[in-house]
Design an enzyme around this catalytic site. Structure first.
Site, PDB file in Angstrom:
ATOM      1  N   PRO A   1      82.739   2.361  97.420  1.00 20.16           N
ATOM      2  CA  PRO A   1      84.124   2.459  97.879  1.00 20.16           C
ATOM      3  C   PRO A   1      84.942   3.430  97.033  1.00 20.16           C
ATOM      4  O   PRO A   1      85.035   3.266  95.826  1.00 20.16           O
ATOM      5  CB  PRO A   1      84.642   1.028  97.716  1.00 20.16           C
ATOM      6  CG  PRO A   1      83.444   0.174  97.469  1.00 20.16           C
ATOM      7  CD  PRO A   1      82.415   1.068  96.880  1.00 20.16           C
ATOM      8  N   GLU A   2      85.456   4.442  97.688  1.00 16.56           N
ATOM      9  CA  GLU A   2      86.395   5.369  97.064  1.00 16.56           C
ATOM     10  C   GLU A   2      87.765   5.092  97.690  1.00 16.56           C
ATOM     11  O   GLU A   2      87.920   4.113  98.387  1.00 16.56           O
ATOM     12  CB  GLU A   2      85.935   6.819  97.286  1.00 16.56           C
ATOM     13  CG  GLU A   2      84.533   7.070  96.752  1.00 16.56           C
ATOM     14  CD  GLU A   2      84.018   8.482  96.991  1.00 16.56           C
ATOM     15  OE1 GLU A   2      84.828   9.420  97.000  1.00 16.56           O
ATOM     16  OE2 GLU A   2      82.806   8.643  97.171  1.00 16.56           O
TER      17      GLU A   2
ATOM     18  N   ARG B   1      75.204  13.409  88.156  1.00 11.85           N
ATOM     19  CA  ARG B   1      75.537  12.969  89.512  1.00 11.85           C
ATOM     20  C   ARG B   1      75.082  14.057  90.468  1.00 11.85           C
ATOM     21  O   ARG B   1      75.033  15.231  90.121  1.00 11.85           O
ATOM     22  CB  ARG B   1      77.065  12.815  89.697  1.00 11.85           C
ATOM     23  CG  ARG B   1      77.787  12.231  88.529  1.00 11.85           C
ATOM     24  CD  ARG B   1      77.660  10.752  88.517  1.00 11.85           C
ATOM     25  NE  ARG B   1      78.221  10.184  89.722  1.00 11.85           N
ATOM     26  CZ  ARG B   1      79.520   9.887  89.867  1.00 11.85           C
ATOM     27  NH1 ARG B   1      80.369  10.112  88.908  1.00 11.85           N
ATOM     28  NH2 ARG B   1      79.947   9.358  90.988  1.00 11.85           N
TER      29      ARG B   1
ATOM     30  N   LYS C   1      90.770   3.080  92.734  1.00 11.76           N
ATOM     31  CA  LYS C   1      89.726   2.370  93.486  1.00 11.76           C
ATOM     32  C   LYS C   1      89.787   0.860  93.230  1.00 11.76           C
ATOM     33  O   LYS C   1      88.838   0.148  93.531  1.00 11.76           O
ATOM     34  CB  LYS C   1      88.343   2.908  93.094  1.00 11.76           C
ATOM     35  CG  LYS C   1      88.160   4.403  93.360  1.00 11.76           C
ATOM     36  CD  LYS C   1      86.828   4.909  92.823  1.00 11.76           C
ATOM     37  CE  LYS C   1      86.767   6.436  92.870  1.00 11.76           C
ATOM     38  NZ  LYS C   1      85.576   6.961  92.182  1.00 11.76           N
TER      39      LYS C   1
END
Length: 309
Positions: free
Chosen positions: A2-3, A299, A67
């Site tokens: 979830p962003e 990432r 967030k």
DNA sequence: TGCAGTGTTGCTTC
DNA sequence: CGAAGCAACACTGC
């Protein structure tokens, strides 16, 4: 994962269903030795206090901060939830289930309101708030990275100390291209992709939206912030203003585990231009590039080497 | 089968 | 001090 758009969708959902309700009970099966001594419900001692403080309290409102989900309740307390990687909040009716029933309906754990709480196979529901209408608000979290705690003195102390570590909200009125530039230039020797994901610089952007924003702005994720031009800061700002509200309108991004509170998928994953599009043709008009995947700061980063410079 | 990949954040190490 | 890397955890896919 979830962003900002996923957390925003969740918070709107909570406000819709929790109006006028109270919390009548709290249950968890989170528990971790690693969290002893920390203000986190994975510490059983802390959970005892958490449960006492929440039980019987009326819901006031849910808010999003970066967030983070903040749920204000009576008694000047705020429930603080960070969903981390795989967390998502579901609202529905608790019912007991058997193994054979679960086998027939196991898709339901994210697909409907029916929460299969007591099945030994439903290992993902970690936290349950029983509500005064008999329904439940639960936290499903496969990888158990989510963190839940209680903040006292609602609106003061704890919430402020949380906010102090966070950069500006990109969808708030005051968030201009100038502020974006000032913030990003605090990380002038970082690659732009890494800086965009830094929550102290801007709130709410994660790996998916970071890649999508840079694709729209035609900027390589490897570009150093100090080499970004004024014109390009305007393009990044524009991309943020386009992409985040677009995803909120689509109910967020469900490429991974995210679901709304009714267990339904969002639609933004169907419109990715870069994120996880490795090997595909760049969708920009008159660009024949191929989307590449590289690693930046441990990432993944996805971008078109042809049109993103 | 085994291991890299998945992405958020905070802590540890150098 | 800052950058790099790992830990928290479970599941997927090659």
């Amino acid at each position: 994962m979830p962003e900002l758009p996923e957390v925003e969708t969740t918070v709107r959902g909570i406000n819709k269903v929790m109006d006028k309700l109270s919390i009548t009970d709290v249950w968890t099966n989170y528990s971790s030795e690693k969290y002893l001594g920390k203000n986190c419900i994975k510490n059983p001692e802390y959970f005892k206090i958490f449960k006492e403080e929440c039980t019987g309290m009326k819901f006031i409102q849910a808010r999003r901060m970066a967030k983070n989900i903040l749920i204000d309740i009576e008694g000047r307390k705020t429930i603080h939830i960070h969903m981390k990687m795989t967390g998502h909040i579901l609202y529905g009716q608790y019912r007991k289930t058997t193994k054979s029933e679960y086998e027939k309906t196991k898709e339901l754990w994210t697909a409907t309101n029916d929460i299969l709480l007591e099945s030994p196979f439903n290992r993902f529901i970690r936290l349950v708030f029983t509500l005064s209408n008999g329904k439940h608000l639960v936290l499903s979290d496969m990888r158990k990275f989510a963190q839940v705690s209680l903040i006292s003195n609602q609106g003061l102390d704890g919430v402020i100390s949380l906010a102090q570590k966070l950069g500006p909200e990109p969808l708030e009125k005051g968030f201009t291209a100038g502020i974006l530039k000032t913030q990003l230039q605090k990380r002038s020797r970082w690659m732009i992709k890494k800086a965009l994901l830094d929550q102290e610089i801007i709130s709410g952007i994660g790996n998916i939206y970071g890649d999508e924003i840079l694709w729209q702005a035609k900027i390589s994720p490897e570009r150093m912030v100090k080499d970004v031009t004024l014109k390009e800061f305007l393009l990044i700002h524009k991309a943020i203003q386009d992409i985040l509200p677009k995803s909120i309108a689509m109910g967020g991004d469900s490429m991974s585990d995210y679901r709304n509170i009714y267990g339904e998928k969002g639609k933004f994953q169907n419109f990715h231009k870069a994120y996880r599009q490795t090997g595909k043709l760049c969708q920009r008009k008159s660009c024949a590039g191929i989307i590449k995947r590289i690693t930046i700061a441990q990432r993944s980063a996805h971008f078109c080497q042809t049109c993103q410079n």
